[in-house]
Write a protein that holds these residues in place. Structure first.
Motif, mmCIF file in Angstrom:
data_model
loop_
_atom_site.group_PDB
_atom_site.id
_atom_site.type_symbol
_atom_site.label_atom_id
_atom_site.label_comp_id
_atom_site.label_asym_id
_atom_site.label_seq_id
_atom_site.Cartn_x
_atom_site.Cartn_y
_atom_site.Cartn_z
ATOM 1 N N ARG A 78 0.866 -1.173 0.000
ATOM 2 C CA ARG A 78 0.000 0.000 0.000
ATOM 3 C C ARG A 78 0.905 1.226 0.000
ATOM 4 O O ARG A 78 1.815 1.341 0.821
ATOM 5 C CB ARG A 78 -0.889 -0.008 1.234
ATOM 6 C CG ARG A 78 -2.077 0.927 1.134
ATOM 7 C CD ARG A 78 -2.964 0.819 2.343
ATOM 8 N NE ARG A 78 -4.167 1.616 2.184
ATOM 9 C CZ ARG A 78 -4.866 2.091 3.188
ATOM 10 N NH1 ARG A 78 -4.497 1.850 4.437
ATOM 11 N NH2 ARG A 78 -5.959 2.808 2.972
ATOM 12 N N GLU A 109 1.006 6.912 8.102
ATOM 13 C CA GLU A 109 1.413 5.875 9.059
ATOM 14 C C GLU A 109 0.207 5.346 9.824
ATOM 15 O O GLU A 109 0.085 4.142 10.070
ATOM 16 C CB GLU A 109 2.458 6.434 10.023
ATOM 17 C CG GLU A 109 3.808 6.698 9.374
ATOM 18 C CD GLU A 109 4.943 6.697 10.378
ATOM 19 O OE1 GLU A 109 5.124 5.680 11.070
ATOM 20 O OE2 GLU A 109 5.633 7.726 10.472
ATOM 21 N N GLU A 110 -0.695 6.238 10.172
ATOM 22 C CA GLU A 110 -1.869 5.857 10.955
ATOM 23 C C GLU A 110 -2.768 4.890 10.194
ATOM 24 O O GLU A 110 -3.364 3.982 10.791
ATOM 25 C CB GLU A 110 -2.645 7.130 11.325
ATOM 26 C CG GLU A 110 -3.764 6.941 12.304
ATOM 27 C CD GLU A 110 -4.381 8.280 12.705
ATOM 28 O OE1 GLU A 110 -5.226 8.783 11.926
ATOM 29 O OE2 GLU A 110 -4.001 8.822 13.753
ATOM 30 N N GLY A 112 -1.746 2.849 7.775
ATOM 31 C CA GLY A 112 -1.034 1.645 7.370
ATOM 32 C C GLY A 112 -0.397 1.669 6.001
ATOM 33 O O GLY A 112 -0.155 0.615 5.408
ATOM 34 N N ASN A 114 2.713 1.828 3.581
ATOM 35 C CA ASN A 114 4.103 1.398 3.761
ATOM 36 C C ASN A 114 5.120 2.180 2.942
ATOM 37 O O ASN A 114 6.288 2.284 3.323
ATOM 38 C CB ASN A 114 4.252 -0.083 3.394
ATOM 39 C CG ASN A 114 3.484 -0.992 4.318
ATOM 40 O OD1 ASN A 114 2.581 -1.695 3.889
ATOM 41 N ND2 ASN A 114 3.816 -0.977 5.597
ATOM 42 N N GLY A 286 6.648 2.843 8.890
ATOM 43 C CA GLY A 286 6.229 1.790 9.811
ATOM 44 C C GLY A 286 6.832 0.435 9.525
ATOM 45 O O GLY A 286 7.844 0.284 8.840
ATOM 46 N N SER A 287 6.187 -0.585 10.075
ATOM 47 C CA SER A 287 6.664 -1.957 9.926
ATOM 48 C C SER A 287 6.091 -2.571 8.656
ATOM 49 O O SER A 287 5.234 -2.003 8.000
ATOM 50 C CB SER A 287 6.236 -2.789 11.142
ATOM 51 O OG SER A 287 4.818 -2.788 11.261
ATOM 52 N N SER A 289 7.721 -3.204 5.862
ATOM 53 C CA SER A 289 8.282 -2.664 4.623
ATOM 54 C C SER A 289 9.714 -3.137 4.388
ATOM 55 O O SER A 289 10.485 -2.468 3.708
ATOM 56 C CB SER A 289 8.242 -1.136 4.646
ATOM 57 O OG SER A 289 8.935 -0.625 5.774
#
Length: 319
Positions: A78, A109-110, A112, A114, A286-287, A289
């Motif tokens: 995404r 980030e909120e 989701g 990437n 974030g995570s 990625s």
């Protein structure tokens, strides 16, 4: 100067258009205005990602992030494209643009996202975590003259894209672009498959009444299409034969040499040419990625060919 940042609503549209025209010097800025209008009509448009900065009730800045999906290392991410961003000329270099970008990143980030990417000033956006030279141009220069003749018994013909074509076009895209690094997915709406710019032809190619391919090209540059698709390698040769019949120039194709379809199905001699753009930037959020981070590291170090970015039709404005 005090200002607030919030999502846009329809009452801001006229001022946002005016702001972009001013910030990009009117003539050039009108392409940005048209682009914003086109992006608002996309299925993935989110008002929460089109932000305005307002001072005393007046819009002084605007930014838009457009959601999409990209493929990296065979994985679907995404993603969001940053741009355009505009600040009133008299208020530039006062932190308004930075605040808009940072708020947009917080929202991404909120929800989701990437991957973020853009084309922009390489001395400005790296301060927000973007890395330069992450993608660019990748084309195959066709050297073989062994292409089907346009005057064959069953010639290729062009027609407009219809809604009934969409499922087949998406399958063709998956074949030629789906496994390519940093490839940008085309949407599943009819408007994603034709250009708003009258200089471009966006057409389905038919042979004997069956849709066998798709091509988008500028009428004055049929030898250098923006996208080219076909049902398989054999039909790709026929599609290329049709393009070759429209120009005396050698073909330059937006295909990636590491695409499985190119390697296994394109029975044609070619030379690949890949260029990285300083303005082509990317970052992760974030995570989840890790593959995208690996892509950036390996492209930077020269251990991985950069991806092939075929831009949405909305971005044909002013190209």
């Amino acid at each position: 100067m005090e200002y607030v940042i919030r999502r846009e609503d329809w009452r801001d549209y006229a001022r946002i258009a005016e702001l972009n025209a001013e910030a990009f010097d009117y003539g050039a800025g009108m392409a940005e205005v048209s682009l914003i209008d086109a992006l608002r009509r996309r299925r993935l448009y989110m008002p929460e990602l089109s932000l305005v900065a307002k001072a005393e009730g007046f819009v002084i800045g605007h930014i838009m992030f457009s959601l999409c999906h990209v493929r990296i290392g065979g994985k679907r991410f995404r993603a969001a494209l940053l741009g355009p961003v505009a600040v009133a000329p008299q208020l530039q270099k006062q932190g308004v643009g930075s605040a808009l970008i940072e708020e947009g990143h917080r929202i991404l980030e909120e929800i989701g996202v990437n991957v973020g990417f853009l084309l922009g000033h390489s001395n400005y956006y790296p301060r927000f975590g973007y890395r330069t030279r992450m993608f660019g141009s990748c084309r195959l220069q066709v050297t073989s003259q062994d292409l089907p003749a346009a005057e064959a018994a069953s010639p290729i013909t062009e027609r407009r894209v219809a809604r009934s074509d969409l499922a087949g076009l998406l399958r063709m895209w998956e074949l030629w672009y789906g496994d390519v690094d940093m490839s940008l997915e085309v949407g599943g709406d009819l408007a994603d498959w034709f250009s708003p710019d009258k200089r471009f032809r966006s057409v389905v190619l038919e042979q004997e009444g069956a849709a066998v391919g798709y091509v988008k090209y500028r009428a004055d540059r049929p030898h250098s299409p923006e996208m080219v698709l076909a049902r398989d390698g054999e039909y790709m040769l026929r599609v290329l034969g049709h393009l070759a019949s429209l120009s005396r120039e050698p073909l330059s194709l937006p295909l990636h040499p590491l695409s499985r379809a190119v390697r296994e199905q394109l029975r044609l001699s070619y030379e690949s040419q890949t260029d990285l753009w300083e303005a082509a930037m990317m970052r992760t959020f974030g995570s989840g990625s890790a593959e995208a981070d690996a892509y950036m590291d390996e492209v930077r170090d020269g251990r991985r060919l950069p991806g092939l970015m075929v831009w949405p039709a909305a971005f044909d404005f002013g190209s």
